[in-house]
Write a protein that holds these residues in place. Sequence first.
Motif, PDB file in Angstrom:
ATOM      1  N   SER A 129       0.834  -1.200   0.000  1.00 34.36           N
ATOM      2  CA  SER A 129       0.000   0.000   0.000  1.00 34.36           C
ATOM      3  C   SER A 129       0.874   1.258   0.000  1.00 34.36           C
ATOM      4  O   SER A 129       1.786   1.390   0.818  1.00 34.36           O
ATOM      5  CB  SER A 129      -0.901   0.013   1.241  1.00 34.36           C
ATOM      6  OG  SER A 129      -1.519   1.271   1.361  1.00 34.36           O
ATOM      7  N   HIS A 131       0.140   3.951   1.119  1.00 33.89           N
ATOM      8  CA  HIS A 131      -0.083   4.693   2.361  1.00 33.89           C
ATOM      9  C   HIS A 131       0.848   4.210   3.476  1.00 33.89           C
ATOM     10  O   HIS A 131       1.172   4.979   4.380  1.00 33.89           O
ATOM     11  CB  HIS A 131      -1.547   4.578   2.775  1.00 33.89           C
ATOM     12  CG  HIS A 131      -2.477   5.008   1.684  1.00 33.89           C
ATOM     13  ND1 HIS A 131      -2.286   6.169   0.977  1.00 33.89           N
ATOM     14  CD2 HIS A 131      -3.580   4.430   1.149  1.00 33.89           C
ATOM     15  CE1 HIS A 131      -3.240   6.280   0.063  1.00 33.89           C
ATOM     16  NE2 HIS A 131      -4.034   5.231   0.145  1.00 33.89           N
ATOM     17  N   VAL A 132       1.287   2.937   3.387  1.00 36.59           N
ATOM     18  CA  VAL A 132       2.299   2.460   4.338  1.00 36.59           C
ATOM     19  C   VAL A 132       3.592   3.237   4.088  1.00 36.59           C
ATOM     20  O   VAL A 132       4.236   3.722   5.018  1.00 36.59           O
ATOM     21  CB  VAL A 132       2.530   0.938   4.176  1.00 36.59           C
ATOM     22  CG1 VAL A 132       3.739   0.483   4.994  1.00 36.59           C
ATOM     23  CG2 VAL A 132       1.283   0.160   4.598  1.00 36.59           C
ATOM     24  N   GLY A 134       3.832   6.192   2.631  1.00 40.26           N
ATOM     25  CA  GLY A 134       3.589   7.595   2.992  1.00 40.26           C
ATOM     26  C   GLY A 134       3.727   7.824   4.478  1.00 40.26           C
ATOM     27  O   GLY A 134       4.335   8.805   4.912  1.00 40.26           O
ATOM     28  N   LEU A 135       3.184   6.910   5.266  1.00 43.99           N
ATOM     29  CA  LEU A 135       3.266   7.031   6.723  1.00 43.99           C
ATOM     30  C   LEU A 135       4.724   6.919   7.176  1.00 43.99           C
ATOM     31  O   LEU A 135       5.166   7.664   8.055  1.00 43.99           O
ATOM     32  CB  LEU A 135       2.403   5.945   7.373  1.00 43.99           C
ATOM     33  CG  LEU A 135       2.207   6.020   8.886  1.00 43.99           C
ATOM     34  CD1 LEU A 135       1.593   7.349   9.305  1.00 43.99           C
ATOM     35  CD2 LEU A 135       1.329   4.872   9.367  1.00 43.99           C
TER      36      LEU A 135
ATOM     37  N   PRO B 194      -1.281  15.139   7.651  1.00 41.86           N
ATOM     38  CA  PRO B 194      -1.136  14.011   6.719  1.00 41.86           C
ATOM     39  C   PRO B 194      -1.014  12.670   7.425  1.00 41.86           C
ATOM     40  O   PRO B 194      -1.533  11.669   6.927  1.00 41.86           O
ATOM     41  CB  PRO B 194       0.153  14.336   5.951  1.00 41.86           C
ATOM     42  CG  PRO B 194       0.357  15.789   6.108  1.00 41.86           C
ATOM     43  CD  PRO B 194      -0.298  16.204   7.391  1.00 41.86           C
ATOM     44  N   VAL B 195      -0.345  12.621   8.574  1.00 38.26           N
ATOM     45  CA  VAL B 195      -0.227  11.343   9.297  1.00 38.26           C
ATOM     46  C   VAL B 195      -1.617  10.818   9.626  1.00 38.26           C
ATOM     47  O   VAL B 195      -1.911   9.643   9.414  1.00 38.26           O
ATOM     48  CB  VAL B 195       0.609  11.512  10.600  1.00 38.26           C
ATOM     49  CG1 VAL B 195       0.392  10.329  11.541  1.00 38.26           C
ATOM     50  CG2 VAL B 195       2.088  11.641  10.265  1.00 38.26           C
ATOM     51  N   LEU B 198      -3.294   9.543   6.531  1.00 42.30           N
ATOM     52  CA  LEU B 198      -2.733   8.260   6.116  1.00 42.30           C
ATOM     53  C   LEU B 198      -3.257   7.128   6.995  1.00 42.30           C
ATOM     54  O   LEU B 198      -3.595   6.045   6.497  1.00 42.30           O
ATOM     55  CB  LEU B 198      -1.200   8.321   6.168  1.00 42.30           C
ATOM     56  CG  LEU B 198      -0.556   9.169   5.061  1.00 42.30           C
ATOM     57  CD1 LEU B 198       0.869   9.564   5.429  1.00 42.30           C
ATOM     58  CD2 LEU B 198      -0.560   8.405   3.738  1.00 42.30           C
ATOM     59  N   LEU B 199      -3.355   7.390   8.298  1.00 42.57           N
ATOM     60  CA  LEU B 199      -3.916   6.379   9.208  1.00 42.57           C
ATOM     61  C   LEU B 199      -5.369   6.079   8.835  1.00 42.57           C
ATOM     62  O   LEU B 199      -5.820   4.937   8.859  1.00 42.57           O
ATOM     63  CB  LEU B 199      -3.821   6.855  10.662  1.00 42.57           C
ATOM     64  CG  LEU B 199      -2.420   6.898  11.283  1.00 42.57           C
ATOM     65  CD1 LEU B 199      -2.454   7.620  12.628  1.00 42.57           C
ATOM     66  CD2 LEU B 199      -1.864   5.488  11.453  1.00 42.57           C
ATOM     67  N   ARG B 201      -6.715   6.325   5.823  1.00 36.84           N
ATOM     68  CA  ARG B 201      -6.730   5.511   4.605  1.00 36.84           C
ATOM     69  C   ARG B 201      -6.399   4.052   4.915  1.00 36.84           C
ATOM     70  O   ARG B 201      -7.003   3.128   4.373  1.00 36.84           O
ATOM     71  CB  ARG B 201      -5.695   6.032   3.599  1.00 36.84           C
ATOM     72  CG  ARG B 201      -5.964   7.439   3.108  1.00 36.84           C
ATOM     73  CD  ARG B 201      -6.881   7.460   1.910  1.00 36.84           C
ATOM     74  NE  ARG B 201      -6.863   8.781   1.312  1.00 36.84           N
ATOM     75  CZ  ARG B 201      -6.341   9.071   0.130  1.00 36.84           C
ATOM     76  NH1 ARG B 201      -5.806   8.133  -0.607  1.00 36.84           N
ATOM     77  NH2 ARG B 201      -6.376  10.313  -0.335  1.00 36.84           N
ATOM     78  N   LEU B 202      -5.393   3.846   5.780  1.00 35.28           N
ATOM     79  CA  LEU B 202      -5.008   2.479   6.138  1.00 35.28           C
ATOM     80  C   LEU B 202      -6.128   1.800   6.908  1.00 35.28           C
ATOM     81  O   LEU B 202      -6.398   0.606   6.709  1.00 35.28           O
ATOM     82  CB  LEU B 202      -3.709   2.496   6.965  1.00 35.28           C
ATOM     83  CG  LEU B 202      -2.449   2.846   6.162  1.00 35.28           C
ATOM     84  CD1 LEU B 202      -1.275   3.146   7.083  1.00 35.28           C
ATOM     85  CD2 LEU B 202      -2.081   1.692   5.223  1.00 35.28           C
ATOM     86  N   GLU B 205      -8.670   0.691   4.459  1.00 34.13           N
ATOM     87  CA  GLU B 205      -8.219  -0.531   3.774  1.00 34.13           C
ATOM     88  C   GLU B 205      -8.466  -1.751   4.643  1.00 34.13           C
ATOM     89  O   GLU B 205      -8.969  -2.785   4.198  1.00 34.13           O
ATOM     90  CB  GLU B 205      -6.715  -0.450   3.487  1.00 34.13           C
ATOM     91  CG  GLU B 205      -6.361   0.318   2.257  1.00 34.13           C
ATOM     92  CD  GLU B 205      -4.904   0.063   1.872  1.00 34.13           C
ATOM     93  OE1 GLU B 205      -4.590  -1.044   1.393  1.00 34.13           O
ATOM     94  OE2 GLU B 205      -4.072   0.963   2.060  1.00 34.13           O
TER      95      GLU B 205
END
Lengths: 223, 223
Positions: A129, A131-132, A134-135, B194-195, B198-199, B201-202, B205
């Motif tokens: 992903s 987003h992984v 990105g984090l 953003p963090v 991103l969390l 979005r994850l 998922e």
Amino acid sequence: MKISELSRRTGVPVASIKYFRRQGLLPAGRATAATLAEYGEEHAQRLRLIKALTTLGGLSIAATREVLGAVDQAHSSEGALGAVSYALPVPVAGQSPAAPGEETGAEAAAGAEVAELLAELDWRTPDTSPHVQGLTSALKELRRLDAQYAPGELAAYAKLAEAVARLDLERAAGLDDPVALAERAVIVFAICAPVFELLRRLAQENQVRRRVADGGAAAAAPQ
Amino acid sequence: MKISELSRRTGVPVASIKYFRRQGLLPAGRATAATLAEYGEEHAQRLRLIKALTTLGGLSIAATREVLGAVDQAHSSEGALGAVSYALPVPVAGQSPAAPGEETGAEAAAGAEVAELLAELDWRTPDTSPHVQGLTSALKELRRLDAQYAPGELAAYAKLAEAVARLDLERAAGLDDPVALAERAVIVFAICAPVFELLRRLAQENQVRRRVADGGAAAAAPQ
């Protein structure tokens, strides 16, 4: 419906519809004469998704084509949502340059932190992903700025993100069609993410003002 | 400390330090000779804030000067945080053009919705806050896209935003100095926002994958 009606229904100009047709983003209508075609509901729906991806999502024609291809092949809500989530990136503020040695160490430390967090939360997110990644970049930047979270703090944010995601998915609950779902996902990512950030800023303002007004007592007390 | 030491400590090149001096962003050091000056801890701290505002915050020199002025005049954590919060905007995805009549009606409806929400939450946020305007624009866009929240949904998001803001303010709790607080605020707005996204979005998922794997039962059950 005729192309003029399709334009009126979706708010997309006729010239843009023709352009999307030539670019292969929109399937052909049913030809009714040499220069006339009949369009259906599926064209209107797809056109709304194209519009959302290119305007709200800010995607190029090439990127939009890729997302549409992924949505078409998805045949499931999982695939359709994933395609849109991966295509619309989360911008992380400018990474400062670093020495190559520092880079590798910080990247590895941040990557380990992310892996540990996801394991602790028992979140099923694929390593692939974006987003992984990105984090990992964002946490690396926080370490570099000497402003990293304590591990417990990050988990506390993650628990709240989980609750927000649950609300997000409830909002998509009634939609079974992958194209309609993808359109809703673009709206969630492009508009609802800023809405949440704006609410967070307003909540911060409120809490700071209460703290000042009440001499620090109210902010600590349960609301 | 000498300018070379100041540069080493803050990671800001000597030429940039001199530039910020000429632009009036950084106060003069204590002159020790015709071409030499001595800098103190307050210079290092302010330089870190300038760096955060210009790189992470993406602000121009003129905008940075304004924020620094507001932080200097603040004399309180409330003022310092507010100056940074107002200076770093929350980007809301492209507003689509609309007819003037539609515009006024939609703006008024969205404005009323925001006012009602803030009253219901009992949030003390000034009407002049740019985030009130930002939220109004975003809700207007959601209405236009025919994807607005039901009123209760927005309040549910706001409650979670309140919990996130409480974590944010805890992270700034140990900092009393307005300049140090302002620097932390830039980091929170530029990296921690953003963090969280991103969390989110994850977490989405994860929830979609669980729902697919467990046939829809797990997503509804408490975690």
